[in-house]
Design an enzyme around this catalytic site. Structure first.
Site, PDB file in Angstrom:
ATOM      1  N   ASP A 263       0.859  -1.192   0.000  1.00  0.00           N
ATOM      2  CA  ASP A 263       0.000   0.000   0.000  1.00  0.00           C
ATOM      3  C   ASP A 263       0.890   1.235   0.000  1.00  0.00           C
ATOM      4  O   ASP A 263       1.705   1.431   0.907  1.00  0.00           O
ATOM      5  CB  ASP A 263      -0.889  -0.021   1.254  1.00  0.00           C
ATOM      6  CG  ASP A 263      -1.911   1.105   1.249  1.00  0.00           C
ATOM      7  OD1 ASP A 263      -1.949   1.853   0.258  1.00  0.00           O
ATOM      8  OD2 ASP A 263      -2.675   1.225   2.222  1.00  0.00           O
TER       9      ASP A 263
ATOM     10  N   ASN B 217      -1.617  12.950  -4.910  1.00  0.00           N
ATOM     11  CA  ASN B 217      -2.623  13.314  -5.911  1.00  0.00           C
ATOM     12  C   ASN B 217      -3.135  14.726  -5.692  1.00  0.00           C
ATOM     13  O   ASN B 217      -3.271  15.519  -6.639  1.00  0.00           O
ATOM     14  CB  ASN B 217      -3.800  12.326  -5.845  1.00  0.00           C
ATOM     15  CG  ASN B 217      -3.701  11.235  -6.903  1.00  0.00           C
ATOM     16  OD1 ASN B 217      -2.972  11.355  -7.871  1.00  0.00           O
ATOM     17  ND2 ASN B 217      -4.442  10.168  -6.715  1.00  0.00           N
TER      18      ASN B 217
ATOM     19  N   ASP C 154      -0.375   9.310 -11.387  1.00  0.00           N
ATOM     20  CA  ASP C 154      -0.314   8.204 -12.346  1.00  0.00           C
ATOM     21  C   ASP C 154       1.128   7.784 -12.611  1.00  0.00           C
ATOM     22  O   ASP C 154       1.438   6.593 -12.716  1.00  0.00           O
ATOM     23  CB  ASP C 154      -0.989   8.601 -13.660  1.00  0.00           C
ATOM     24  CG  ASP C 154      -2.499   8.700 -13.539  1.00  0.00           C
ATOM     25  OD1 ASP C 154      -3.052   8.227 -12.519  1.00  0.00           O
ATOM     26  OD2 ASP C 154      -3.128   9.254 -14.462  1.00  0.00           O
TER      27      ASP C 154
ATOM     28  N   ASP D  65      -4.124   2.512  -4.974  1.00  0.00           N
ATOM     29  CA  ASP D  65      -2.690   2.567  -4.687  1.00  0.00           C
ATOM     30  C   ASP D  65      -2.221   1.269  -4.038  1.00  0.00           C
ATOM     31  O   ASP D  65      -1.249   1.257  -3.283  1.00  0.00           O
ATOM     32  CB  ASP D  65      -2.379   3.755  -3.778  1.00  0.00           C
ATOM     33  CG  ASP D  65      -3.133   3.696  -2.459  1.00  0.00           C
ATOM     34  OD1 ASP D  65      -4.037   2.826  -2.327  1.00  0.00           O
ATOM     35  OD2 ASP D  65      -2.836   4.498  -1.559  1.00  0.00           O
TER      36      ASP D  65
END
Length: 300
Positions: free
Chosen positions: A201, A209, A218, A244
């Site tokens: 994770d 983001n 991305d 993620d």
């Protein structure tokens, strides 16, 4: 010296004899009509029809009909090729198909390639036994059909890949990884081994983001996927299973060994920062290691 018998006039003949010329004309008309229909059929079908007579001689059906059209040459069918156009290996295959059709009484199918007008075409031949009349071989150009079939296979594989892979990282998605999991579970049950799993994770990905934008996020995910893919073993399976989150399956691996492999994954992800055109981004990740239950029904 015997007397010469006078020829009888038509009215002196019996009714059946008088009708014979009419019957002969009707039979000839019916015969020519059937030949004309055969010509029209051979012109319109896409097949090249080959007749192999009882002696083994090969002729196109158009050649068989040609002598019947000598009086009306304009009605002769157009030639659809020469026996010499058929490659030797294809001719041998057709001969074997004829033998098999005679032996089994069933239609035989085969394919061969032929170069026509600077390109290779695929032809399908169907051979049917005609008993004492030899055999008939119907040859059809199936190049377009085979091309369409190949395109369908390509599209099917492309759709299958899209359905089972993550478009961003190119890794298997949840569905694709689940297929690998079920295959490995079946193998583990047969061999009596276990499967370990590591869930990775990405820490603080929402902050990346929000502060740097989704485009940068991305890029981070793509880089993580690339780094993970670079350190897993050929027998391992890796996929992106969440926004993620990445999951790695280690077949035939004890949990203690999986802990060591998990540390290798963590270092691959976090050991060096990601450098973009505008930022240097430090990446950290949390990992969880567990054995996969033998009765698991889903990656969930």
């Amino acid at each position: 010296m015997p007397k010469r018998q006078d020829r009888k006039r038509p009215e002196e003949l019996g009714p059946q004899a008088q009708a014979a010329p009419d019957r002969a004309r009707l039979m000839e008309r019916a015969y020519r009509s059937s030949v004309d229909r055969a010509r029209i059929f051979l012109r319109t079908i896409p097949d090249r029809v080959l007749w192999i007579d009882e002696t083994g001689e090969w002729r196109w059906f158009s050649d068989v009909l040609d002598p019947l059209a000598r009086e009306t040459p304009s009605a002769q069918p157009e030639a659809k090729g020469s026996v010499d156009d058929i490659p030797l290996d294809a001719r041998d295959s057709i001969k074997r198909a004829v033998i098999e059709a005679r032996r089994t009484g069933e239609m035989q199918k085969l394919e061969f390639e032929l170069r026509e007008q600077h390109s290779w075409k695929v032809f399908e031949a169907r051979v049917l036994n005609l008993e004492s009349q030899g055999a008939v071989c119907m040859i059809r150009d199936v190049s377009g059909l085979r091309s369409t079939e190949r395109e369908l296979v390509r599209l099917t594989r492309s759709l299958e890949k899209q359905a089972n892979h993550d478009h961003l990282t190119g890794l298997p998605n949840r569905r694709g990884l689940e297929k690998s999991l079920f295959i490995e579970l079946a193998r583990a049950r047969r061999l009596g081994t276990r499967i370990s799993a590591v869930l990775i994770d990405c820490d603080n990905f929402k902050r990346i983001n929000d502060s740097l934008g989704h485009a940068t996020g991305d890029v981070v995910l793509q880089e993580i996927g690339k780094r993970l893919r670079g350190v897993v073993r050929p027998s391992d399976h890796i996929g992106r299973v969440g926004g993620d989150e990445f999951l790695v399956l280690f077949p035939d691996t004890r949990q203690s060994e999986a802990m060591r492999l998990a540390e290798r994954l963590r270092l691959a992800v976090t050991d060096s920062p990601l450098t973009t055109a505008a930022e240097i981004i430090g990446i950290t990740a949390s990992l969880g290691v567990s054995l996969v239950p033998s009765d698991v029904v889903s990656i969930e």
